[in-house]
Scaffold this motif. Structure first.
Motif, mmCIF file in Angstrom:
data_model
loop_
_atom_site.group_PDB
_atom_site.id
_atom_site.type_symbol
_atom_site.label_atom_id
_atom_site.label_comp_id
_atom_site.label_asym_id
_atom_site.label_seq_id
_atom_site.Cartn_x
_atom_site.Cartn_y
_atom_site.Cartn_z
ATOM 1 N N LEU B 53 0.838 -1.200 0.000
ATOM 2 C CA LEU B 53 0.000 0.000 0.000
ATOM 3 C C LEU B 53 0.871 1.248 0.000
ATOM 4 C CD1 LEU B 53 -2.909 0.889 0.144
ATOM 5 C CD2 LEU B 53 -2.779 0.815 2.613
ATOM 6 N N ASN B 54 1.977 1.175 0.736
ATOM 7 C CA ASN B 54 2.883 2.306 0.833
ATOM 8 C C ASN B 54 3.496 2.636 -0.519
ATOM 9 O OD1 ASN B 54 4.274 4.282 2.157
ATOM 10 N ND2 ASN B 54 4.854 2.937 3.840
ATOM 11 N N ILE B 55 3.778 1.603 -1.324
ATOM 12 C CA ILE B 55 4.389 1.868 -2.628
ATOM 13 C C ILE B 55 3.413 2.638 -3.517
ATOM 14 C CG2 ILE B 55 5.132 0.747 -4.765
ATOM 15 C CD1 ILE B 55 6.555 -1.290 -3.012
ATOM 16 N N VAL B 56 2.139 2.244 -3.483
ATOM 17 C CA VAL B 56 1.192 2.930 -4.374
ATOM 18 C C VAL B 56 0.687 4.236 -3.753
ATOM 19 C CG1 VAL B 56 -0.883 1.694 -3.623
ATOM 20 C CG2 VAL B 56 -0.772 2.577 -5.914
ATOM 21 N N MET B 57 0.534 4.277 -2.439
ATOM 22 C CA MET B 57 0.007 5.500 -1.806
ATOM 23 C C MET B 57 1.108 6.417 -1.322
ATOM 24 S SD MET B 57 -3.382 4.890 0.475
ATOM 25 C CE MET B 57 -3.583 6.481 1.244
ATOM 26 N N GLY B 58 2.031 5.868 -0.530
ATOM 27 C CA GLY B 58 3.067 6.702 0.064
ATOM 28 C C GLY B 58 4.039 7.235 -0.967
ATOM 29 N N TYR B 59 4.463 6.370 -1.884
ATOM 30 C CA TYR B 59 5.488 6.795 -2.833
ATOM 31 C C TYR B 59 4.917 7.368 -4.117
ATOM 32 C CZ TYR B 59 9.084 4.807 0.097
ATOM 33 O OH TYR B 59 9.924 4.562 1.143
ATOM 34 N N THR B 60 3.739 6.879 -4.540
ATOM 35 C CA THR B 60 3.203 7.352 -5.811
ATOM 36 C C THR B 60 2.048 8.331 -5.618
ATOM 37 O OG1 THR B 60 3.599 5.056 -6.438
ATOM 38 C CG2 THR B 60 2.767 6.487 -8.141
ATOM 39 N N GLY B 61 1.535 8.415 -4.389
ATOM 40 C CA GLY B 61 0.481 9.379 -4.112
ATOM 41 C C GLY B 61 -0.868 9.014 -4.698
ATOM 42 N N GLN B 62 -1.114 7.711 -4.949
ATOM 43 C CA GLN B 62 -2.421 7.288 -5.458
ATOM 44 C C GLN B 62 -3.195 6.624 -4.327
ATOM 45 O OE1 GLN B 62 -2.958 8.111 -8.719
ATOM 46 N NE2 GLN B 62 -0.909 8.962 -8.525
ATOM 47 N N VAL B 63 -4.266 7.270 -3.878
ATOM 48 C CA VAL B 63 -5.013 6.727 -2.748
ATOM 49 C C VAL B 63 -5.672 5.408 -3.161
ATOM 50 C CG1 VAL B 63 -6.871 7.118 -1.120
ATOM 51 C CG2 VAL B 63 -5.412 8.999 -1.825
ATOM 52 N N ASN B 64 -5.310 4.337 -2.472
ATOM 53 C CA ASN B 64 -5.818 3.006 -2.812
ATOM 54 C C ASN B 64 -6.574 2.454 -1.612
ATOM 55 O OD1 ASN B 64 -6.231 0.336 -3.370
ATOM 56 N ND2 ASN B 64 -4.088 -0.166 -3.729
ATOM 57 N N LEU B 65 -7.889 2.337 -1.761
ATOM 58 C CA LEU B 65 -8.705 1.857 -0.647
ATOM 59 C C LEU B 65 -9.061 0.388 -0.807
ATOM 60 C CD1 LEU B 65 -11.041 4.943 -0.345
ATOM 61 C CD2 LEU B 65 -9.074 4.383 1.035
ATOM 62 N N GLY B 66 -8.407 -0.284 -1.752
ATOM 63 C CA GLY B 66 -8.797 -1.670 -2.031
ATOM 64 C C GLY B 66 -7.715 -2.688 -1.755
ATOM 65 N N GLN B 67 -6.662 -2.307 -1.027
ATOM 66 C CA GLN B 67 -5.537 -3.221 -0.837
ATOM 67 C C GLN B 67 -5.972 -4.543 -0.211
ATOM 68 O OE1 GLN B 67 -2.653 -3.191 -1.984
ATOM 69 N NE2 GLN B 67 -1.199 -4.204 -0.666
ATOM 70 N N ILE B 68 -6.944 -4.495 0.708
ATOM 71 C CA ILE B 68 -7.348 -5.725 1.397
ATOM 72 C C ILE B 68 -7.916 -6.734 0.402
ATOM 73 C CG2 ILE B 68 -9.775 -5.236 1.951
ATOM 74 C CD1 ILE B 68 -7.259 -6.499 4.508
ATOM 75 N N PHE B 69 -8.473 -6.256 -0.706
ATOM 76 C CA PHE B 69 -9.004 -7.155 -1.738
ATOM 77 C C PHE B 69 -7.912 -8.087 -2.246
ATOM 78 C CE2 PHE B 69 -9.777 -8.098 -6.234
ATOM 79 C CZ PHE B 69 -11.034 -8.666 -6.171
ATOM 80 N N PHE B 70 -6.706 -7.534 -2.436
ATOM 81 C CA PHE B 70 -5.614 -8.350 -2.972
ATOM 82 C C PHE B 70 -5.069 -9.295 -1.906
ATOM 83 C CE2 PHE B 70 -5.811 -4.432 -5.435
ATOM 84 C CZ PHE B 70 -6.085 -4.986 -6.674
ATOM 85 N N VAL B 71 -5.117 -8.854 -0.651
ATOM 86 C CA VAL B 71 -4.740 -9.745 0.448
ATOM 87 C C VAL B 71 -5.693 -10.940 0.473
ATOM 88 C CG1 VAL B 71 -4.448 -9.953 2.932
ATOM 89 C CG2 VAL B 71 -3.825 -7.821 1.793
ATOM 90 N N GLY B 72 -6.990 -10.647 0.400
ATOM 91 C CA GLY B 72 -7.982 -11.718 0.418
ATOM 92 C C GLY B 72 -7.844 -12.634 -0.780
ATOM 93 N N LEU B 73 -7.602 -12.032 -1.961
ATOM 94 C CA LEU B 73 -7.441 -12.835 -3.178
ATOM 95 C C LEU B 73 -6.236 -13.764 -3.034
ATOM 96 C CD1 LEU B 73 -8.474 -13.341 -6.007
ATOM 97 C CD2 LEU B 73 -7.049 -11.480 -6.837
ATOM 98 N N GLY B 74 -5.123 -13.215 -2.520
ATOM 99 C CA GLY B 74 -3.927 -14.032 -2.310
ATOM 100 C C GLY B 74 -4.212 -15.189 -1.361
ATOM 101 N N ALA B 75 -4.964 -14.900 -0.300
ATOM 102 C CA ALA B 75 -5.287 -15.943 0.678
ATOM 103 C C ALA B 75 -6.142 -17.024 0.040
ATOM 104 C CB ALA B 75 -6.008 -15.326 1.870
ATOM 105 N N TYR B 76 -7.123 -16.616 -0.796
ATOM 106 C CA TYR B 76 -7.985 -17.605 -1.448
ATOM 107 C C TYR B 76 -7.202 -18.454 -2.437
ATOM 108 C CZ TYR B 76 -12.554 -16.280 0.373
ATOM 109 O OH TYR B 76 -13.630 -16.079 1.179
ATOM 110 N N VAL B 77 -6.312 -17.809 -3.216
ATOM 111 C CA VAL B 77 -5.507 -18.564 -4.183
ATOM 112 C C VAL B 77 -4.639 -19.573 -3.443
ATOM 113 C CG1 VAL B 77 -3.666 -18.404 -5.886
ATOM 114 C CG2 VAL B 77 -5.508 -16.725 -5.901
ATOM 115 N N ALA B 78 -4.022 -19.118 -2.339
ATOM 116 C CA ALA B 78 -3.170 -20.014 -1.557
ATOM 117 C C ALA B 78 -3.993 -21.177 -1.003
ATOM 118 C CB ALA B 78 -2.510 -19.233 -0.423
ATOM 119 N N ALA B 79 -5.192 -20.856 -0.509
ATOM 120 C CA ALA B 79 -6.046 -21.910 0.045
ATOM 121 C C ALA B 79 -6.418 -22.914 -1.032
ATOM 122 C CB ALA B 79 -7.300 -21.292 0.655
ATOM 123 N N TYR B 80 -6.723 -22.412 -2.237
ATOM 124 C CA TYR B 80 -7.082 -23.304 -3.339
ATOM 125 C C TYR B 80 -5.912 -24.210 -3.681
ATOM 126 C CZ TYR B 80 -8.825 -24.839 -7.879
ATOM 127 O OH TYR B 80 -9.258 -25.593 -8.928
ATOM 128 N N GLY B 81 -4.713 -23.614 -3.780
ATOM 129 C CA GLY B 81 -3.525 -24.393 -4.115
ATOM 130 C C GLY B 81 -3.242 -25.458 -3.076
#
Lengths: 293, 347
Positions: B53-81
């Motif tokens: 989140l820091n790379i996209v918001m802190g360093y690039t200044g793009q407010v991203n309110l959806g980071q948790i979506f990618f955390v959840g997606l990663g968790a689901y993919v890992a669970a599936y695997g």
């Protein structure tokens, strides 16, 4: 055919609620150049204020009016005490401030009024009328008419009054506005107050349908933001039309596209946005902004 | 004081400090109680998410309110695997790649608009994500979620489960932080800063704001996916609740409280995300949301650089108290994004 008309009319009525919130977002943006993510939270707060007034035995319309007035004061106070420090700075920081405000307001509502669903009465009677074979509740009709009236008033305010001109001048260039003798601080407070009052109306209109909870308008906020993206940040008319479009389309998609259904219809505005962004990056009626180095 | 601060600037001192911290981190789980290990693991999980989140918001200044979506997606993919008996390395790669691809697609559309619109589009990700996760019950287990027990310690290691999880986490987190540090210090990081400070200027010197916004968002999504993998390692279970809207807001708050535009701030942010609710819940659960809002606003008001800037601020105050003339004082900013006074002065 009856179903279709029914869906369209229902869509217009839910779209009207998104429209009220979208108008509040456009108003703050027009007055300050910011996006206020706490708009839904503030609207919920005023819903709770109206609820508390009702508990004190105040009649419904008076309670809503009181809540609208209280919201104007709260909105102005938020601008004066909180946002003013960040308004001249980085817009991204200001956005994060409004997110903090959303968290805070949600927390306060939950703390005072609990996270349970509370029943809120509707200002409109629970009867319905027949339009082209569709059963339309008076509540939907009343909501839609109320929103159209507010939208027209806002258009008039921005385009035909001195106050509207001053608000637009402050948003466009605060420094020049100050040089022309405009009371910039006071105008910003008025802008925030008006937006909060508008949000209060949205909150009171939607509370009977959703029942009152602290997170009641989180989804509606997302729809409102989608409407604002589609309609353009600088156009009240565009935002309302986009909100209606979203309301109608999601209702139709929920019924006619089996995969979407009722729970996924919130994805509809964003699919729409993705399609439109590819064609018109500045929104349907927004202007293209040219930057100078 | 001055000898200490000059000592801390020498290369050898820093290397020694890093080595000492590394040894400490490797030895810690062997002596700490289970609960402490689990807390450390969870801090690491969210530190990686905040890092992205820091790379996209802190360093690039793009407010991203959806980071948790990618955390959840990663968790689901890992669970599936894991439930389909994939190789663990393959699981990790998939848990990073798939969120990265989705992030790329979202960014391709969202970055066409200005920074505010990215915020408006990304807010939809968790709000659409929760019903989507419930709907795709064949893959996600619906509302019940899916549990995947895989991160038990193998027999040859002689470790307990919590210690094994800790070492997996330490490996991935350390690699993520090293990678992020190298990314933001190099050419890529300078391009991101240019985009954040002034898109028109960046474009005029040949740095495409669109390209770098998309890249930053994609990198953030990959880190989010890695964080999701770690989440599954730590919790061994995921459900639609994992990617709720409130968590996404809390991640943004954690990043700002830790320090926007700072690698170390991401670690502090992860600790804030895990420890503060743990603390407030013991007092009064109703108080948690309020306290998060209050802390976020207080940090924005009093310490715009986040907790990571606290030592700098204290040093500056101490220096002002002594009569020595100020030297190389960092510019005062009212922004959570440091070194941005010029842009504020212009606008």
């Amino acid at each position: 055919m009856g179903t279709f008309i029914q869906l369209v009319v229902d869509g217009l009525s839910t779209g009207s609620v998104y429209a009220a919130l979208a108008l509040a977002i456009v108003l703050v943006n027009q007055a300050t150049g910011l996006i206020n993510f706490a708009q839904g939270g503030l609207a919920v707060l005023s819903g709770y204020v109206a609820y508390s007034c009702l508990q004190q035995g105040i009649p419904l319309l008076a309670a809503i009016l009181l809540a609208v007035l209280a919201s104007f004061v709260i909105g102005a106070a938020v601008e004066r005490l909180l946002m003013r420090r960040f308004e001249r700075g980085d817009p991204d920081t200001a956005i994060v401030v409004t997110i903090g405000l959303l968290t805070l307001v949600t927390g306060i509502c939950g703390w005072i009024w609990s996270y349970n669903n509370l029943q809120f009465p509707s200002p409109f009677p629970l009867t319905s009328v027949d339009i082209f074979g569709a059963v339309v509740s008076v509540r939907s009709l009343g909501t839609t008419i109320a929103i159209v009236a507010i939208m027209l008033l806002l258009q008039l305010l921005f385009l035909r009054t001195k106050l509207g001109l001053a608000l637009r001048a402050v948003a466009d260039n605060p420094v020049s506005a100050a040089f022309s003798g405009l009371p910039v601080g006071r105008l910003l407070m008025i802008g925030w107050g008006l937006a909060a009052a508008l949000g209060a109306i949205a909150g009171s209109l939607v509370a009977p349908q959703l029942t009152l909870t602290p997170g009641m308008l989180d989804n509606a906020l997302v729809y409102a933001l989608a409407a604002v993206i589609l309609g353009g940040l600088n156009s009240p008319l565009g935002a309302v039309v986009a909100a209606w479009l979203i309301g109608v389309l999601e209702n139709l998609a929920a019924v006619y596209v089996p995969f979407i259904g009722h729970d996924l219809k919130i994805a509809v505005p964003f699919i729409l946005i993705f399609v439109i962004l590819v064609v018109r990056p500045q929104g349907l009626s927004g202007r293209k902004v040219v930057a100078r180095v | 004081m001055s000898t200490l601060s000059s000592l801390s600037r020498t290369r050898w001192f820093r290397l020694a400090l890093v080595a000492a911290v590394a040894v400490l981190l490797v030895l810690a789980p062997l002596v700490l109680p289970v609960f402490a290990n689990q807390t450390l693991v969870r801090i690491g999980v969210y530190a990686v998410a905040v890092l992205g989140l820091n790379i996209v918001m802190g360093y690039t200044g793009q407010v991203n309110l959806g980071q948790i979506f990618f955390v959840g997606l990663g968790a689901y993919v890992a669970a599936y695997g894991v439930t389909h008996d994939w190789n663990i390395v393959l699981v990790f790669v998939a848990a990073c790649l798939l969120p990265g691809v989705v992030g790329l697609l979202v960014a391709l559309a969202a970055a066409r608009l200005g920074g505010l619109a990215i915020a408006m589009v990304t807010i939809a990700l968790p709000i659409v994500g929760v019903p989507l996760a419930k709907r795709l019950s064949g893959l996600t287990g619906g509302s019940q979620g899916v549990s995947a027990r895989f991160s038990g310690a193998p027999d040859w290691s002689g470790l307990y489960d919590d210690q094994w999880q800790y070492y997996i986490l330490l490996l991935v987190t350390a690699a993520s932080f090293l990678l992020a540090r190298n990314l933001v210090r190099g050419k890529f990081g300078r391009a991101l800063t240019a985009v954040r400070k002034n898109e028109a200027v960046a474009a005029s010197i040949g740095v495409s704001p669109y390209l770098y916004k998309v890249l930053a968002f994609t990198v953030a999504s990959v880190f989010g996916g890695a964080s999701g993998f770690l989440y599954l390692v730590a919790v061994q279970y995921t459900s639609p609740e994992t990617l709720s809207f409130g968590h996404s807001i809390a991640l943004v708050a954690a990043m700002v409280v830790g320090g926007a535009g700072s690698i170390a701030g991401a670690l502090i942010g992860g600790a804030y995300y895990v420890l503060v609710p743990q603390f407030t819940n013991t007092i009064d659960p109703n108080f948690t949301t309020i306290s998060q809002g209050v802390v976020l606003l207080a940090v924005l008001f009093l310490l715009p650089g986040g907790l990571v800037s606290l030592p700098r601020v204290i040093r500056r105050l101490a220096r002002r108290r002594t009569t020595r003339p100020p030297r190389e004082d960092p510019p005062r900013t009212t922004s959570a994004w440091p070194e941005e006074t010029e842009r504020q002065a212009q606008s």
